[in-house]
Design a protein around this motif. Structure first.
Motif, PDB file in Angstrom:
ATOM      1  N   LEU A 179       0.842  -1.196   0.000  1.00 18.56           N
ATOM      2  CA  LEU A 179       0.000   0.000   0.000  1.00 18.56           C
ATOM      3  C   LEU A 179       0.876   1.244   0.000  1.00 18.56           C
ATOM      4  O   LEU A 179       1.830   1.335   0.789  1.00 18.56           O
ATOM      5  CB  LEU A 179      -0.892   0.009   1.238  1.00 18.56           C
ATOM      6  CG  LEU A 179      -1.782  -1.216   1.432  1.00 18.56           C
ATOM      7  CD1 LEU A 179      -2.469  -1.170   2.789  1.00 18.56           C
ATOM      8  CD2 LEU A 179      -2.817  -1.303   0.332  1.00 18.56           C
ATOM      9  N   VAL A 180       0.534   2.197  -0.851  1.00 19.41           N
ATOM     10  CA  VAL A 180       1.285   3.452  -0.923  1.00 19.41           C
ATOM     11  C   VAL A 180       0.296   4.605  -0.879  1.00 19.41           C
ATOM     12  O   VAL A 180      -0.540   4.743  -1.785  1.00 19.41           O
ATOM     13  CB  VAL A 180       2.138   3.532  -2.193  1.00 19.41           C
ATOM     14  CG1 VAL A 180       2.863   4.876  -2.244  1.00 19.41           C
ATOM     15  CG2 VAL A 180       3.129   2.381  -2.246  1.00 19.41           C
ATOM     16  N   GLU A 181       0.413   5.427   0.143  1.00 13.15           N
ATOM     17  CA  GLU A 181      -0.453   6.590   0.279  1.00 13.15           C
ATOM     18  C   GLU A 181       0.156   7.812  -0.405  1.00 13.15           C
ATOM     19  O   GLU A 181       1.390   7.924  -0.509  1.00 13.15           O
ATOM     20  CB  GLU A 181      -0.680   6.941   1.764  1.00 13.15           C
ATOM     21  CG  GLU A 181      -1.263   5.834   2.605  1.00 13.15           C
ATOM     22  CD  GLU A 181      -0.204   5.023   3.322  1.00 13.15           C
ATOM     23  OE1 GLU A 181      -0.502   4.434   4.376  1.00 13.15           O
ATOM     24  OE2 GLU A 181       0.947   4.994   2.818  1.00 13.15           O
ATOM     25  N   SER A 182      -0.712   8.709  -0.821  1.00 16.36           N
ATOM     26  CA  SER A 182      -0.282   9.979  -1.403  1.00 16.36           C
ATOM     27  C   SER A 182      -1.394  10.992  -1.227  1.00 16.36           C
ATOM     28  O   SER A 182      -2.517  10.637  -0.853  1.00 16.36           O
ATOM     29  CB  SER A 182       0.076   9.822  -2.877  1.00 16.36           C
ATOM     30  OG  SER A 182      -1.056   9.409  -3.619  1.00 16.36           O
TER      31      SER A 182
ATOM     32  N   GLY B 169       2.287   5.875   5.161  1.00 13.24           N
ATOM     33  CA  GLY B 169       1.660   7.086   5.661  1.00 13.24           C
ATOM     34  C   GLY B 169       1.917   8.303   4.794  1.00 13.24           C
ATOM     35  O   GLY B 169       2.914   8.375   4.070  1.00 13.24           O
ATOM     36  N   THR B 170       1.011   9.274   4.886  1.00 13.41           N
ATOM     37  CA  THR B 170       1.160  10.556   4.212  1.00 13.41           C
ATOM     38  C   THR B 170       0.780  11.647   5.210  1.00 13.41           C
ATOM     39  O   THR B 170      -0.202  11.515   5.950  1.00 13.41           O
ATOM     40  CB  THR B 170       0.298  10.624   2.938  1.00 13.41           C
ATOM     41  OG1 THR B 170       0.557  11.851   2.247  1.00 13.41           O
ATOM     42  CG2 THR B 170      -1.191  10.521   3.235  1.00 13.41           C
ATOM     43  N   GLN B 171       1.566  12.702   5.245  1.00 15.58           N
ATOM     44  CA  GLN B 171       1.386  13.745   6.249  1.00 15.58           C
ATOM     45  C   GLN B 171       0.344  14.766   5.807  1.00 15.58           C
ATOM     46  O   GLN B 171       0.403  15.273   4.681  1.00 15.58           O
ATOM     47  CB  GLN B 171       2.710  14.463   6.519  1.00 15.58           C
ATOM     48  CG  GLN B 171       2.618  15.609   7.509  1.00 15.58           C
ATOM     49  CD  GLN B 171       2.285  15.135   8.913  1.00 15.58           C
ATOM     50  OE1 GLN B 171       2.764  14.091   9.354  1.00 15.58           O
ATOM     51  NE2 GLN B 171       1.459  15.905   9.623  1.00 15.58           N
ATOM     52  N   VAL B 172      -0.559  15.065   6.705  1.00 12.00           N
ATOM     53  CA  VAL B 172      -1.542  16.131   6.497  1.00 12.00           C
ATOM     54  C   VAL B 172      -1.353  17.157   7.607  1.00 12.00           C
ATOM     55  O   VAL B 172      -1.402  16.811   8.789  1.00 12.00           O
ATOM     56  CB  VAL B 172      -2.981  15.589   6.521  1.00 12.00           C
ATOM     57  CG1 VAL B 172      -3.985  16.738   6.494  1.00 12.00           C
ATOM     58  CG2 VAL B 172      -3.215  14.641   5.358  1.00 12.00           C
ATOM     59  N   THR B 173      -1.136  18.387   7.212  1.00 11.69           N
ATOM     60  CA  THR B 173      -0.978  19.466   8.174  1.00 11.69           C
ATOM     61  C   THR B 173      -1.988  20.556   7.855  1.00 11.69           C
ATOM     62  O   THR B 173      -2.024  21.052   6.727  1.00 11.69           O
ATOM     63  CB  THR B 173       0.440  20.049   8.144  1.00 11.69           C
ATOM     64  OG1 THR B 173       1.387  19.003   8.385  1.00 11.69           O
ATOM     65  CG2 THR B 173       0.602  21.128   9.206  1.00 11.69           C
ATOM     66  N   VAL B 174      -2.789  20.912   8.845  1.00 11.90           N
ATOM     67  CA  VAL B 174      -3.831  21.916   8.663  1.00 11.90           C
ATOM     68  C   VAL B 174      -3.506  23.111   9.557  1.00 11.90           C
ATOM     69  O   VAL B 174      -3.455  22.978  10.776  1.00 11.90           O
ATOM     70  CB  VAL B 174      -5.216  21.361   9.009  1.00 11.90           C
ATOM     71  CG1 VAL B 174      -6.294  22.410   8.693  1.00 11.90           C
ATOM     72  CG2 VAL B 174      -5.492  20.065   8.245  1.00 11.90           C
TER      73      VAL B 174
END
Length: 124
Positions: free
Chosen positions: A4-7, A117-122
């Motif tokens: 699995l590869v997230e983006s 994992g993929t980083q989400v910054t809000v």
């Protein structure tokens, strides 16, 4: 085996939207239940959303219900997480996971395969 590869992660402002993707290889995702989890700094990894492979039933954490939508494209062997109305509290690393099971989809132990994992910054 499933890889699995997230983006799709990134830095956005509060109220913005992102679409996270999880591309699978090795086995078709059509026969796996798929889940999204997230882990914020200093916190434990938590369930976000899942979709059951048998009937497409979806499950969401209360914190994202009405804002996030999980979906799958079996032809592309990809699962998506559409995240709308993002809040600073949504900041985390988002992980995709696959399971051959159809129950306990909000439980991490149900899943045998995980992405990096993929980083989400809000920002507020």
């Amino acid at each position: 085996q499933v890889q699995l590869v997230e983006s799709g992660g990134g830095l956005v402002q509060a109220g913005d939207s992102l679409r996270l993707s999880c591309a699978a290889s090795g086995r078709t995702v059509s026969t796996y239940s798929m889940g999204w989890f997230r882990q914020a700094p200093g916190k434990e990894r938590e369930f976000v959303a899942a979709i059951r492979w048998t009937d497409g039933i979806t499950v969401y954490a209360d914190s994202v219900k009405g804002r996030f939508t999980i979906s799958r494209d079996n032809a592309k062997n990809t699962v998506y997480l559409q995240a709308n109305s993002l809040e600073p509290e949504d900041t985390a690393t988002y992980y995709c996971a696959a399971s051959a099971k159809i129950i306990l989809l909000a439980t991490q132990g149900t899943y045998g395969y995980w992405g990096q994992g993929t980083q989400v910054t809000v920002s507020s």
